[in-house]
Motif scaffolding. Structure first.
Motif, mmCIF file in Angstrom:
data_model
loop_
_atom_site.group_PDB
_atom_site.id
_atom_site.type_symbol
_atom_site.label_atom_id
_atom_site.label_comp_id
_atom_site.label_asym_id
_atom_site.label_seq_id
_atom_site.Cartn_x
_atom_site.Cartn_y
_atom_site.Cartn_z
ATOM 1 N N MET A 1 0.844 -1.176 0.000
ATOM 2 C CA MET A 1 0.000 0.000 0.000
ATOM 3 C C MET A 1 0.892 1.242 0.000
ATOM 4 S SD MET A 1 -2.856 1.221 2.798
ATOM 5 C CE MET A 1 -3.868 -0.197 2.578
ATOM 6 N N SER A 2 0.612 2.161 -0.910
ATOM 7 C CA SER A 2 1.427 3.372 -1.020
ATOM 8 C C SER A 2 1.041 4.381 0.055
ATOM 9 C CB SER A 2 1.250 3.997 -2.399
ATOM 10 O OG SER A 2 -0.032 4.581 -2.503
ATOM 11 N N ALA A 3 1.936 5.342 0.289
ATOM 12 C CA ALA A 3 1.642 6.415 1.235
ATOM 13 C C ALA A 3 0.425 7.201 0.767
ATOM 14 C CB ALA A 3 2.851 7.327 1.385
ATOM 15 N N ARG A 4 0.291 7.341 -0.537
ATOM 16 C CA ARG A 4 -0.852 8.052 -1.097
ATOM 17 C C ARG A 4 -2.159 7.338 -0.753
ATOM 18 N NH1 ARG A 4 -2.035 8.479 -7.376
ATOM 19 N NH2 ARG A 4 -4.083 9.346 -7.188
ATOM 20 N N THR A 5 -2.177 6.028 -0.888
ATOM 21 C CA THR A 5 -3.372 5.252 -0.565
ATOM 22 C C THR A 5 -3.654 5.300 0.930
ATOM 23 O OG1 THR A 5 -3.015 3.794 -2.445
ATOM 24 C CG2 THR A 5 -4.425 2.964 -0.691
ATOM 25 N N ARG A 6 -2.607 5.229 1.741
ATOM 26 C CA ARG A 6 -2.811 5.277 3.190
ATOM 27 C C ARG A 6 -3.406 6.611 3.621
ATOM 28 N NH1 ARG A 6 2.110 2.398 3.174
ATOM 29 N NH2 ARG A 6 3.270 4.315 3.402
ATOM 30 N N SER A 7 -3.227 7.665 2.811
ATOM 31 C CA SER A 7 -3.750 8.976 3.188
ATOM 32 C C SER A 7 -5.261 9.079 2.962
ATOM 33 C CB SER A 7 -3.035 10.087 2.410
ATOM 34 O OG SER A 7 -3.426 10.062 1.047
ATOM 35 N N LEU A 8 -5.850 8.124 2.253
ATOM 36 C CA LEU A 8 -7.292 8.149 2.014
ATOM 37 C C LEU A 8 -8.049 7.756 3.278
ATOM 38 C CD1 LEU A 8 -7.652 6.440 -1.473
ATOM 39 C CD2 LEU A 8 -7.946 8.854 -0.928
ATOM 40 N N THR A 9 -8.993 8.569 3.662
ATOM 41 C CA THR A 9 -9.844 8.269 4.805
ATOM 42 C C THR A 9 -11.272 8.127 4.300
ATOM 43 O OG1 THR A 9 -8.440 9.561 6.271
ATOM 44 C CG2 THR A 9 -10.656 9.095 7.039
ATOM 45 N N HIS A 10 -11.870 6.994 4.587
ATOM 46 C CA HIS A 10 -13.245 6.751 4.173
ATOM 47 C C HIS A 10 -14.128 6.661 5.411
ATOM 48 C CE1 HIS A 10 -11.021 5.351 0.612
ATOM 49 N NE2 HIS A 10 -12.045 5.883 -0.018
ATOM 50 N N VAL A 11 -15.241 7.345 5.367
ATOM 51 C CA VAL A 11 -16.214 7.318 6.450
ATOM 52 C C VAL A 11 -17.416 6.531 5.957
ATOM 53 C CG1 VAL A 11 -17.702 8.738 7.905
ATOM 54 C CG2 VAL A 11 -15.417 9.558 7.300
ATOM 55 N N HIS A 12 -17.880 5.609 6.773
ATOM 56 C CA HIS A 12 -19.073 4.847 6.391
ATOM 57 C C HIS A 12 -20.289 5.755 6.545
ATOM 58 C CE1 HIS A 12 -22.220 1.847 6.227
ATOM 59 N NE2 HIS A 12 -21.325 1.058 5.656
ATOM 60 N N PRO A 13 -21.208 5.721 5.599
ATOM 61 C CA PRO A 13 -22.387 6.582 5.691
ATOM 62 C C PRO A 13 -23.156 6.447 7.006
ATOM 63 C CG PRO A 13 -22.263 5.619 3.513
ATOM 64 C CD PRO A 13 -21.179 4.974 4.342
ATOM 65 N N ALA A 14 -23.115 5.280 7.636
ATOM 66 C CA ALA A 14 -23.822 5.094 8.904
ATOM 67 C C ALA A 14 -23.275 6.007 9.997
ATOM 68 C CB ALA A 14 -23.720 3.632 9.352
ATOM 69 N N GLU A 15 -22.052 6.506 9.816
ATOM 70 C CA GLU A 15 -21.415 7.368 10.814
ATOM 71 C C GLU A 15 -21.529 8.855 10.482
ATOM 72 O OE1 GLU A 15 -17.395 5.998 10.876
ATOM 73 O OE2 GLU A 15 -17.984 3.934 11.324
ATOM 74 N N VAL A 16 -22.223 9.186 9.404
ATOM 75 C CA VAL A 16 -22.287 10.561 8.926
ATOM 76 C C VAL A 16 -23.516 11.276 9.487
ATOM 77 C CG1 VAL A 16 -22.527 11.993 6.845
ATOM 78 C CG2 VAL A 16 -21.062 9.972 6.813
ATOM 79 N N PRO A 17 -23.312 12.430 10.141
ATOM 80 C CA PRO A 17 -24.468 13.226 10.585
ATOM 81 C C PRO A 17 -25.210 13.812 9.379
ATOM 82 C CG PRO A 17 -22.445 13.938 11.701
ATOM 83 C CD PRO A 17 -22.049 12.995 10.604
ATOM 84 N N LEU A 18 -26.505 14.027 9.519
ATOM 85 C CA LEU A 18 -27.306 14.576 8.438
ATOM 86 C C LEU A 18 -26.732 15.892 7.928
ATOM 87 C CD1 LEU A 18 -29.787 14.614 6.596
ATOM 88 C CD2 LEU A 18 -31.062 15.651 8.491
ATOM 89 N N GLN A 19 -26.278 16.768 8.818
ATOM 90 C CA GLN A 19 -25.761 18.055 8.380
ATOM 91 C C GLN A 19 -24.564 17.890 7.454
ATOM 92 O OE1 GLN A 19 -27.287 21.147 9.007
ATOM 93 N NE2 GLN A 19 -25.943 21.620 7.289
ATOM 94 N N ASP A 20 -23.679 16.936 7.751
ATOM 95 C CA ASP A 20 -22.523 16.694 6.885
ATOM 96 C C ASP A 20 -22.961 16.209 5.504
ATOM 97 O OD1 ASP A 20 -21.026 17.423 9.062
ATOM 98 O OD2 ASP A 20 -20.117 15.447 9.380
ATOM 99 N N ALA A 21 -23.971 15.355 5.464
ATOM 100 C CA ALA A 21 -24.488 14.864 4.185
ATOM 101 C C ALA A 21 -25.097 16.018 3.390
ATOM 102 C CB ALA A 21 -25.520 13.771 4.412
ATOM 103 N N LEU A 22 -25.865 16.867 4.055
ATOM 104 C CA LEU A 22 -26.477 18.002 3.373
ATOM 105 C C LEU A 22 -25.427 18.990 2.879
ATOM 106 C CD1 LEU A 22 -29.537 18.625 5.718
ATOM 107 C CD2 LEU A 22 -29.551 17.588 3.437
ATOM 108 N N ASP A 23 -24.405 19.235 3.700
ATOM 109 C CA ASP A 23 -23.320 20.122 3.275
ATOM 110 C C ASP A 23 -22.613 19.567 2.037
ATOM 111 O OD1 ASP A 23 -23.881 21.849 5.366
ATOM 112 O OD2 ASP A 23 -22.243 21.123 6.632
ATOM 113 N N ALA A 24 -22.400 18.257 2.019
ATOM 114 C CA ALA A 24 -21.693 17.633 0.894
ATOM 115 C C ALA A 24 -22.477 17.759 -0.400
ATOM 116 C CB ALA A 24 -21.390 16.167 1.198
ATOM 117 N N VAL A 25 -23.777 17.552 -0.339
ATOM 118 C CA VAL A 25 -24.582 17.608 -1.561
ATOM 119 C C VAL A 25 -25.050 19.022 -1.883
ATOM 120 C CG1 VAL A 25 -25.317 15.206 -1.347
ATOM 121 C CG2 VAL A 25 -26.794 17.038 -0.456
#
Length: 113
Positions: A1-25
């Motif tokens: 795994m490259s350093a570039r790949t390790r820098s990716l952070t993924h959040v599962h949608p189940a952990e996302v507050p509604l406000q963050d989802a609305l801000d994103a869209v």
């Protein structure tokens, strides 16, 4: 795994507050990205293939916001960063929200598939 790949952070949608989802869209450039991803098979669109009216740095920021909201998953394949819309997971957390976003006609200058 490259350093570039390790820098990716993924959040599962189940952990996302509604406000963050609305801000994103809420941003038209991010909605354009979501529309294009919805029309493409998983893992076939690299970040650089989106026709967006923004700089490379701003494009990276938009993808980071989408990842943080649980909307997009990314993986590196050679020099390309490929994307997947996490629609099933996001739809379970926020039923109907992506349907509304994807039904919106593309704005002029914000890309279209």
């Amino acid at each position: 795994m490259s350093a570039r790949t390790r820098s990716l952070t993924h959040v599962h949608p189940a952990e996302v507050p509604l406000q963050d989802a609305l801000d994103a869209v809420g941003d038209p450039v991010r909605r354009a990205i979501l529309r294009e991803l919805a029309g493409a098979p998983d893992w076939t669109r690299a970040c650089g293939t989106f026709d967006l009216p923004v700089t490379k740095a701003t494009r990276s920021h938009h993808f980071a916001v989408l990842r943080a909201a649980g909307l997009v998953e990314q993986r590196d394949e050679g020099p390309r960063r490929l994307n997947r819309l996490r629609r099933p997971e996001f739809d379970r957390r926020f039923p109907g929200l992506l349907d509304l976003v994807l039904a919106e006609p593309p704005a002029d200058g914000c890309g279209s598939a």
